[in-house]
Design an enzyme around this catalytic site. Structure first.
Site, short mmCIF file in Angstrom:
data_model
loop_
_atom_site.label_atom_id
_atom_site.label_comp_id
_atom_site.label_asym_id
_atom_site.label_seq_id
_atom_site.Cartn_x
_atom_site.Cartn_y
_atom_site.Cartn_z
N GLU A 1 61.25 42.99 41.22
CA GLU A 1 61.44 41.56 41.05
C GLU A 1 61.92 41.27 39.63
O GLU A 1 61.43 41.84 38.66
CB GLU A 1 60.12 40.82 41.32
CG GLU A 1 59.74 40.80 42.79
CD GLU A 1 58.49 39.99 43.04
OE1 GLU A 1 58.28 38.97 42.33
OE2 GLU A 1 57.71 40.37 43.92
N LEU B 1 55.58 53.68 30.69
CA LEU B 1 54.46 54.06 29.84
C LEU B 1 54.13 52.91 28.89
O LEU B 1 54.14 53.06 27.66
CB LEU B 1 54.77 55.33 29.05
CG LEU B 1 54.83 56.62 29.86
CD1 LEU B 1 55.26 57.79 28.98
CD2 LEU B 1 53.47 56.92 30.48
N GLY C 1 48.65 48.00 29.45
CA GLY C 1 48.49 46.58 29.69
C GLY C 1 47.26 46.29 30.51
O GLY C 1 46.32 47.10 30.55
N CYS D 1 54.00 44.54 45.71
CA CYS D 1 54.27 45.88 46.24
C CYS D 1 53.16 46.89 45.96
O CYS D 1 52.57 47.44 46.89
CB CYS D 1 55.59 46.40 45.67
SG CYS D 1 57.03 45.50 46.26
N LYS E 1 54.29 39.99 36.09
CA LYS E 1 55.12 40.59 35.04
C LYS E 1 56.14 39.55 34.62
O LYS E 1 56.26 38.48 35.23
CB LYS E 1 55.81 41.86 35.53
CG LYS E 1 56.88 41.62 36.57
CD LYS E 1 57.65 42.90 36.86
CE LYS E 1 58.84 42.62 37.79
NZ LYS E 1 59.65 43.82 38.01
#
Length: 432
Positions: free
Chosen positions: A155, A250, A253, A260, A321
């Site tokens: 996305e 990498l 967070g 998904c 995100k």
């Protein structure tokens, strides 16, 4: 060029339809949501996806892209019918294929004898073969073929990745069918991997499971850095230069989310368990991801003296995100709920998802007008989504409006030195 019907106008179906039209095919995109189709017919794209509005407008103007309600009429002339309907997580953890099965039964007797039904939705291994069985049992011509062509679209960058993919995976039981599906991508420069139906389906799950594991690994590594006194950013720079590990994926967070990874890891765990295999690495990957949310909340609580009761929290980011408006399974939304459960007063801002988050969170969280507004009078600022707007913010101005200039940077997007120069008490993920 081919006549294509794309069933489903969501995060996968709409970019697929627009990009296939861009490649020169005649595409009809069908969906049951009448309001959505009406807006798309007028060129209005509601999802945040770079380059997609322009492709939709161009497709409509050229006549190569059309939007209709319902798949029945759209499939009658189609050489390819691409299934992009939802396959959400079911109550038992497996994929819910009810929408796929329903549309398959609906279109079966309407298909051309030479049609290829292409499954693009993410479905468990064996599902494409199941679609073939349903087609035959529901009156499809015996010559209709089925292929698996899994999507690998992130996305926010779906258009770029459709037109410039790392690879195109096509699963079919017949090489001729696979070759026909490959013609849909003429003009796209990427290797084509042809496999069996089941292997194509497994490639999709394997890719998402590996990427989810990579994220959980780097989060565990960041936690280990905190415990041992190393800096995760320096460690990552050393790791990425190893060709066996590579660049990308990498970034520590608050954990992975979105539409998904959560459902696909759950579906793969369900499928392997049903087959008698315990996929322990993937099970641990999921557990680590869940725990990472609580670790962020622990950081916030510790920075605020051990209690979150009545603490004013500014939350930057609500989407799972950056560069999307999607809040499904978002770490930020989970963290907001956990904070409120402990008595915190949360005021949040996201550049794209204020309305969607408000629907999910209701009155639990106040949605601010902008980043500075969210930070006003806050006891602590928490950065949970990696929007560029947050990287480039005027930190001195932010500090000036806060009750206490304190930041928990759960994405490591804020420059540590600049934050401290602006007077912030800074806490990142695995940073010294």
């Amino acid at each position: 060029m081919s006549r294509v019907c794309v069933v489903g106008a969501g995060y996968v179906g709409l970019p697929t339809a627009a990009c296939l039209a861009h490649l020169g095919h005649d595409v009809i995109c069908a969906d049951l949501d009448e309001a959505k189709i009406t807006k798309l017919q007028q060129g209005h794209v509601e999802v945040l996806e770079g380059g997609l509005p322009e492709l939709v407008s161009a497709g409509l103007a050229s006549g190569r892209l059309e939007f209709v309600v319902g798949a029945s009429e759209a499939v009658t002339a189609a050489e390819f019918v691409v299934l992009c309907v939802a396959t959400p997580e079911g109550p038992n953890g497996g994929a819910d294929l009810s929408a796929v099965e329903a549309v398959t039964r609906e279109i079966a007797p309407l298909l051309r004898a030479d049609a290829v039904v292409v499954t693009k939705s993410t479905m468990p291994v064996g599902s494409a073969a199941g679609v073939a069985r349903i087609l035959q049992a529901s009156g499809a011509p015996s010559t209709v073929a089925v292929a698996s062509n899994p999507e690998f679209l992130r996305e926010g960058t779906a258009v770029q990745e459709f037109l410039g993919p790392h690879r195109i995976v096509i699963g079919a039981d017949d090489e001729t069918v696979a070759g026909r599906v490959a013609t849909l991508y003429e003009g796209v420069n990427a290797p084509v991997v042809t496999t069996s139906l089941s292997s194509a389906e497994m490639i999709k799950y394997a890719a998402n499971a590996f990427l989810a594991t990579k994220i959980s690994f780097v989060n565990e590594l960041a936690n280990a850095c905190e415990a041992l006194g190393a800096d995760i950013e320096e460690v990552i720079r050393g790791l990425e230069l190893d060709a066996r590990i590579g660049f990308g994926g990498l970034a520590p967070g608050p954990g992975w989310g979105g539409s998904c990874f959560p459902k696909d890891t759950a579906a793969l765990l369900h499928a392997t368990s049903a087959a008698g295999y315990a996929f322990e690495l993937l099970r641990t990957t999921v557990a680590v991801n869940t725990r990472q949310r609580t670790r962020v909340v622990d950081k916030i609580r510790d920075a605020c003296g051990g209690s979150l009761d009545s603490v004013k929290v500014a939350l930057w980011g609500l989407t799972f995100k950056a560069n999307t408006d999607d809040t499904r399974f978002s770490p930020a939304v989970d963290i907001a709920r956990l904070l409120v459960q402990e008595g915190a007063v949360v005021r949040a801002f996201d550049p794209a998802a204020g309305g969607a988050a408000q629907q999910e969170l209701g009155d639990l969280v106040e949605i601010a007008a902008d980043a500075i507004d969210a930070a006003r009078e806050a006891d602590v600022l928490v950065v949970v989504t990696e929007w560029d707007e947050f990287r480039n913010v005027d930190l001195a101005r932010v500090a000036s409006v806060m009750a206490t200039p304190r930041v928990i940077d759960a994405r490591n997007v804020i420059d540590l030195k600049s934050a401290r120069e602006a007077g912030f008490e800074y806490h990142g993920i695995g940073r010294l």
